[in-house]
Design an enzyme around this catalytic site. Structure first.
Site, mmCIF file in Angstrom:
data_model
loop_
_atom_site.group_PDB
_atom_site.id
_atom_site.type_symbol
_atom_site.label_atom_id
_atom_site.label_comp_id
_atom_site.label_asym_id
_atom_site.label_seq_id
_atom_site.Cartn_x
_atom_site.Cartn_y
_atom_site.Cartn_z
ATOM 1 N N ASN A 91 0.873 -1.177 0.000
ATOM 2 C CA ASN A 91 0.000 0.000 0.000
ATOM 3 C C ASN A 91 0.910 1.227 0.000
ATOM 4 O OD1 ASN A 91 -1.765 2.075 0.477
ATOM 5 N ND2 ASN A 91 -2.393 1.393 2.520
ATOM 6 N N TRP A 92 1.012 1.846 -1.150
ATOM 7 C CA TRP A 92 1.935 2.988 -1.275
ATOM 8 C C TRP A 92 1.372 4.254 -0.645
ATOM 9 C CZ3 TRP A 92 4.318 2.840 -6.909
ATOM 10 C CH2 TRP A 92 4.987 1.626 -7.085
ATOM 11 N N LYS A 93 0.105 4.232 -0.268
ATOM 12 C CA LYS A 93 -0.547 5.420 0.314
ATOM 13 C C LYS A 93 -0.336 6.625 -0.609
ATOM 14 C CE LYS A 93 -0.122 3.271 4.798
ATOM 15 N NZ LYS A 93 0.039 3.398 6.243
ATOM 16 N N HIS A 145 -9.447 1.350 5.067
ATOM 17 C CA HIS A 145 -8.161 1.553 5.751
ATOM 18 C C HIS A 145 -8.373 2.512 6.928
ATOM 19 C CE1 HIS A 145 -4.036 2.661 6.572
ATOM 20 N NE2 HIS A 145 -3.690 1.557 5.931
ATOM 21 N N GLU A 151 -6.704 4.889 7.980
ATOM 22 C CA GLU A 151 -6.474 6.308 7.660
ATOM 23 C C GLU A 151 -7.715 6.923 7.027
ATOM 24 O OE1 GLU A 151 -2.853 5.609 5.510
ATOM 25 O OE2 GLU A 151 -1.871 5.076 7.399
ATOM 26 N N GLU A 204 -5.021 -4.723 10.705
ATOM 27 C CA GLU A 204 -4.003 -3.687 10.889
ATOM 28 C C GLU A 204 -4.270 -2.943 12.195
ATOM 29 O OE1 GLU A 204 -2.160 -2.553 6.826
ATOM 30 O OE2 GLU A 204 -3.824 -1.211 7.207
ATOM 31 N N GLY A 213 2.729 2.607 10.699
ATOM 32 C CA GLY A 213 3.646 3.735 10.508
ATOM 33 C C GLY A 213 4.396 4.124 11.770
ATOM 34 N N SER A 273 3.763 -1.781 10.271
ATOM 35 C CA SER A 273 5.222 -1.804 10.463
ATOM 36 C C SER A 273 5.873 -3.132 10.065
ATOM 37 C CB SER A 273 5.584 -1.428 11.902
ATOM 38 O OG SER A 273 5.150 -0.102 12.182
ATOM 39 N N GLY A 328 3.074 -1.015 4.219
ATOM 40 C CA GLY A 328 3.056 0.405 3.881
ATOM 41 C C GLY A 328 4.451 0.895 3.543
ATOM 42 N N GLY A 329 5.092 1.548 4.493
ATOM 43 C CA GLY A 329 6.396 2.198 4.263
ATOM 44 C C GLY A 329 7.419 1.314 3.549
HETATM 45 P P1 13P Z 1 3.200 0.662 7.585
HETATM 46 O O1 13P Z 1 3.735 -0.634 7.002
HETATM 47 O O2 13P Z 1 3.910 1.872 7.031
HETATM 48 O O3 13P Z 1 3.145 0.606 9.066
HETATM 49 O O4 13P Z 1 1.686 0.813 7.071
HETATM 50 C C1 13P Z 1 0.835 -0.269 7.206
HETATM 51 C C2 13P Z 1 -0.404 0.023 6.461
HETATM 52 O O5 13P Z 1 -1.181 0.879 6.850
HETATM 53 C C3 13P Z 1 -0.675 -0.731 5.229
HETATM 54 O O6 13P Z 1 -1.951 -0.523 4.782
#
Ligand code: 13P
Length: 252
Positions: free
Chosen positions: A9-11, A94, A96, A164, A170, A210, A231-232
């Site tokens: 997930n590149w956000k 998600h 967020e 999640e 994050g 993470s 994510g990251g």
């Molecule tokens: P991180 O891997 O950056 O913690 O993000 C997880 C995430 O929200 C994937 O959707």
């Protein structure tokens, strides 16, 4: 046997040219790994360009959000019909989006229906906040999120769930493999209550929060965890490749 999945997930990161560059770095090696589903979820504006780059490969594409109406006067929104031409998966609910864009269980439910109607496979995200975790309410929270997200929806073999925990997203503070395995086991138990045991054994449930190349094995080696929503670390070609490679080796 559930096929493991690693989804990136590149956000809200990467311009179109950066997205092309990142996929170009990974595509050959990712394509060669055949026992893991590899899904890339770039921003909407890069779906077409990334889709061209991975055409004919085993890499799959997903979007990060969807609107629940098929078309009309909804300035700025992206419809299920538009996405169905471009990708196979869509992340829905998600944390967020729940937190910053006020998405409720009811909205998420509509989005899942809309996605399934056009053949998109939803990756439904659920997970508890830190306070809820500390108050021992994890099971209650994820059970309610599942119930409201899936209320009245027949099971579709496309459905994927991502657990999640919000406190792990994050923050660099991942859950432990055992914690994630236990909660994912509870989620599977709830899927069994909703749809029966056979379906519960088929549904893929990912862990997200993470996940990095350094801790991926801890999650992937757990029996209930079918992969990761990353994510990251999915923005770094070497990290993402390493996570997929480790998954492939563990599940071979
Ligand atoms: P991180 O891997 O950056 O913690 O993000 C997880 C995430 O929200 C994937 O959707």
């Amino acid at each position: 046997m559930r096929v493991p999945m690693i989804a990136g997930n590149w956000k809200m990161n990467t311009t179109v040219s950066e997205a092309v560059e990142l996929v170009t770095k990974m595509r050959h090696e990712l394509d060669g790994i055949d026992n893991v589903d590899k899904v890339i979820c770039p921003p909407f504006v890069s779906l077409a360009a990334v889709g061209e780059l991975i055409k004919g490969s085993s890499i799959k594409l997903g979007a990060q959000n969807i609107y629940f109406e098929e078309k009309g006067a909804y300035t700025g929104e992206i419809s299920p019909l538009m996405l169905a031409e471009l990708c196979e998966f869509v992340i829905i609910g998600h944390s967020e989006r729940r937190q910053y864009f006020n998405e409720t269980g009811e909205i998420i439910n509509k989005k899942i229906r809309a996605a399934l109607k056009v053949g998109l496979k939803p990756i439904l995200c659920i997970g508890e906040r830190l306070e809820e975790n500390e108050a021992g309410k994890t099971e209650e929270v994820v059970t309610e999120q599942l119930r409201s997200s899936l209320a009245g929806i027949d099971y579709s073999s496309g459905l994927i769930i991502a657990y999640e925990p919000i406190w792990a997203i994050g923050t660099g503070k991942a859950a432990t493999g055992e914690q994630a395995n236990e909660t994912i086991g509870l989620i599977r138990h709830n899927i069994a209550k909703l749809y029966g045991n056979r379906i519960a054994q088929d549904v893929r449930i990912l862990y997200g929060g993470s996940v990095t190349a350094a801790n991926a094995t801890e999650f992937i080696s757990q029996p209930e965890i079918d992969g990761g929503l990353v994510g990251g670390a999915s923005l770094k070609a070497d990290q993402f490749l390493s996570i997929v490679r480790q998954t492939s080796e563990i599940r071979r």
